[in-house]
Scaffold this motif. Sequence first.
Motif, mmCIF file in Angstrom:
data_model
loop_
_atom_site.group_PDB
_atom_site.id
_atom_site.type_symbol
_atom_site.label_atom_id
_atom_site.label_comp_id
_atom_site.label_asym_id
_atom_site.label_seq_id
_atom_site.Cartn_x
_atom_site.Cartn_y
_atom_site.Cartn_z
ATOM 1 N N ASP A 67 0.740 -1.309 0.561
ATOM 2 C CA ASP A 67 -0.082 -0.157 0.045
ATOM 3 C C ASP A 67 0.856 1.284 0.076
ATOM 4 O OD1 ASP A 67 -2.158 1.979 0.209
ATOM 5 O OD2 ASP A 67 -2.906 1.443 1.960
ATOM 6 N N THR A 68 1.037 2.178 -1.014
ATOM 7 C CA THR A 68 1.589 3.089 -1.393
ATOM 8 C C THR A 68 0.918 4.319 -0.356
ATOM 9 O OG1 THR A 68 0.651 3.435 -3.251
ATOM 10 C CG2 THR A 68 3.105 2.271 -3.434
ATOM 11 N N LYS A 69 0.236 4.240 -0.055
ATOM 12 C CA LYS A 69 -0.348 5.149 0.561
ATOM 13 C C LYS A 69 -0.565 5.003 2.098
ATOM 14 C CE LYS A 69 -2.696 6.545 -3.047
ATOM 15 N NZ LYS A 69 -2.119 8.039 -3.977
ATOM 16 N N SER A 70 -0.478 4.216 2.730
ATOM 17 C CA SER A 70 0.119 3.714 4.522
ATOM 18 C C SER A 70 1.308 4.503 4.384
ATOM 19 C CB SER A 70 -0.409 2.390 4.037
ATOM 20 O OG SER A 70 0.249 2.404 5.734
ATOM 21 N N ILE A 71 1.376 5.195 5.328
ATOM 22 C CA ILE A 71 2.632 6.585 5.659
ATOM 23 C C ILE A 71 3.245 5.950 7.071
ATOM 24 C CG2 ILE A 71 3.620 8.201 6.309
ATOM 25 C CD1 ILE A 71 2.198 9.652 4.454
ATOM 26 N N ILE A 72 3.894 4.622 7.073
ATOM 27 C CA ILE A 72 5.394 4.481 7.865
ATOM 28 C C ILE A 72 5.641 5.522 9.204
ATOM 29 C CG2 ILE A 72 6.907 3.101 9.298
ATOM 30 C CD1 ILE A 72 6.658 1.237 6.985
ATOM 31 N N PHE A 73 6.302 6.361 9.062
ATOM 32 C CA PHE A 73 6.364 7.537 9.608
ATOM 33 C C PHE A 73 7.236 8.624 8.726
ATOM 34 C CE2 PHE A 73 9.885 5.376 9.496
ATOM 35 C CZ PHE A 73 11.280 5.519 9.373
ATOM 36 N N TRP A 74 7.214 9.944 8.630
ATOM 37 C CA TRP A 74 7.726 11.205 8.261
ATOM 38 C C TRP A 74 7.967 11.030 6.901
ATOM 39 C CZ3 TRP A 74 13.595 12.348 7.057
ATOM 40 C CH2 TRP A 74 13.932 13.426 6.759
ATOM 41 N N SER A 75 6.146 10.987 6.117
ATOM 42 C CA SER A 75 6.504 10.391 5.002
ATOM 43 C C SER A 75 6.935 9.075 4.160
ATOM 44 C CB SER A 75 6.001 11.794 4.479
ATOM 45 O OG SER A 75 5.488 12.577 4.462
ATOM 46 N N ILE A 76 7.047 8.246 5.560
ATOM 47 C CA ILE A 76 7.697 6.956 4.743
ATOM 48 C C ILE A 76 6.668 6.349 4.899
ATOM 49 C CG2 ILE A 76 9.913 5.231 5.113
ATOM 50 C CD1 ILE A 76 10.978 8.481 4.273
ATOM 51 N N THR A 77 6.859 4.950 2.797
ATOM 52 C CA THR A 77 5.578 4.188 2.936
ATOM 53 C C THR A 77 6.390 2.452 2.619
ATOM 54 O OG1 THR A 77 6.216 4.277 0.533
ATOM 55 C CG2 THR A 77 4.331 5.663 1.572
ATOM 56 N N LYS A 78 5.505 1.963 3.118
ATOM 57 C CA LYS A 78 6.158 -0.122 3.035
ATOM 58 C C LYS A 78 6.777 -0.075 1.995
ATOM 59 C CE LYS A 78 3.150 -0.995 6.279
ATOM 60 N NZ LYS A 78 1.605 -2.804 5.725
ATOM 61 N N GLN A 79 7.204 0.885 0.936
ATOM 62 C CA GLN A 79 7.869 1.053 -0.775
ATOM 63 C C GLN A 79 9.265 1.609 -0.648
ATOM 64 O OE1 GLN A 79 5.435 2.866 -4.105
ATOM 65 N NE2 GLN A 79 7.059 1.728 -5.559
ATOM 66 N N HIS A 80 9.139 2.311 0.561
ATOM 67 C CA HIS A 80 10.341 3.245 0.537
ATOM 68 C C HIS A 80 11.620 1.997 1.364
ATOM 69 C CE1 HIS A 80 7.700 6.986 0.023
ATOM 70 N NE2 HIS A 80 9.148 6.910 -0.923
ATOM 71 N N ILE A 81 10.335 1.588 2.392
ATOM 72 C CA ILE A 81 11.593 1.345 3.347
ATOM 73 C C ILE A 81 12.437 -0.500 2.362
ATOM 74 C CG2 ILE A 81 11.671 -0.658 5.282
ATOM 75 C CD1 ILE A 81 11.299 1.785 5.801
ATOM 76 N N PHE A 183 17.952 9.499 1.183
ATOM 77 C CA PHE A 183 17.063 8.486 0.698
ATOM 78 C C PHE A 183 15.423 9.417 1.652
ATOM 79 C CE2 PHE A 183 14.113 5.188 1.085
ATOM 80 C CZ PHE A 183 14.032 5.162 0.065
ATOM 81 N N PHE A 184 16.054 9.107 2.541
ATOM 82 C CA PHE A 184 14.407 10.050 2.917
ATOM 83 C C PHE A 184 13.544 11.086 2.837
ATOM 84 C CE2 PHE A 184 15.740 6.638 5.849
ATOM 85 C CZ PHE A 184 14.645 5.471 6.242
ATOM 86 N N ILE A 185 14.371 12.087 3.237
ATOM 87 C CA ILE A 185 14.418 13.459 2.470
ATOM 88 C C ILE A 185 13.655 13.324 1.128
ATOM 89 C CG2 ILE A 185 14.740 15.806 1.828
ATOM 90 C CD1 ILE A 185 16.919 14.985 4.003
ATOM 91 N N SER A 189 10.401 13.997 0.392
ATOM 92 C CA SER A 189 9.216 14.961 -0.970
ATOM 93 C C SER A 189 7.754 14.695 -2.098
ATOM 94 C CB SER A 189 10.780 15.885 -1.392
ATOM 95 O OG SER A 189 11.268 15.261 -1.725
ATOM 96 N N THR A 190 8.750 13.510 -2.206
ATOM 97 C CA THR A 190 8.198 12.413 -3.395
ATOM 98 C C THR A 190 6.184 12.213 -3.047
ATOM 99 O OG1 THR A 190 9.957 12.115 -4.148
ATOM 100 C CG2 THR A 190 7.845 10.384 -4.956
ATOM 101 N N GLN A 191 6.282 11.697 -2.478
ATOM 102 C CA GLN A 191 4.867 11.286 -0.918
ATOM 103 C C GLN A 191 4.503 13.207 -0.653
ATOM 104 O OE1 GLN A 191 3.890 8.511 -0.402
ATOM 105 N NE2 GLN A 191 2.310 8.753 0.413
ATOM 106 N N ALA A 192 4.687 13.429 -0.572
ATOM 107 C CA ALA A 192 4.310 15.217 -0.243
ATOM 108 C C ALA A 192 3.798 15.834 -1.488
ATOM 109 C CB ALA A 192 5.343 15.994 0.565
ATOM 110 N N ALA A 193 4.970 15.409 -2.437
ATOM 111 C CA ALA A 193 4.026 16.109 -3.897
ATOM 112 C C ALA A 193 3.192 15.045 -4.506
ATOM 113 C CB ALA A 193 5.074 15.557 -4.577
#
Length: 194
Positions: A67-81, A183-185, A189-193
């Motif tokens: 789920d790319t919409k589910s945020i874990i913390f600080w706009s980071i999703t599971k896909q980012h991890i 990477f997290f920044i 920022s990608t998630q916020a956009a």
Amino acid sequence: MKELDTHHKLAEINSIKVLGDWLDRCKNARDGHYKRAETLFYRSQTLGYILIYATVFVTVFSFFPIDTKSIIFWSITKQHILVLTGCISAVISGIVTQARYGERAEIHRSSGARYANLARLIELLELKVSSGVIDNNEITKQSVEIITEWNTLAKDSLLTPHNESKLQLTFHVLIALIVSALFFIVASSTQAAT
């Protein structure tokens, strides 16, 4: 006759002193190679296990829908991890391949064993000299054999660092932390956009 005995005793004392110095240097080289082998083997094992776990994590979780919409913390999703873990796996794989820790550990272990063998030869010669069961010609012959073996061993051995560079290791860790922060920044920022 008395002068000849004095000269022989001085030569014996000098030989024992030189052999003692050689033995100390040889044991220091042996210990340095064994310690370096242990350090490199530990690094090889640690990075190998981290690589296995990271690769299994990425492989297993790549089969699950994320789920790319589910945020874990600080706009980071599971896909980012998952992507970051995959990147870490690739970097560790490159480090293991490039640094050749296991191969270098085996070379140091082998050099340490050869230095240990050389130390035993020196101890045996020292024992023969101190007990007086060897003449000067034989001392010279065995000393030349020891020197030849030592020179060959020194050419074939990898260098052992006197002080391992903590600055170099710190530099690599700092680069890894900066890349992770970037990477997290970028991820946030990608998630916020979106």
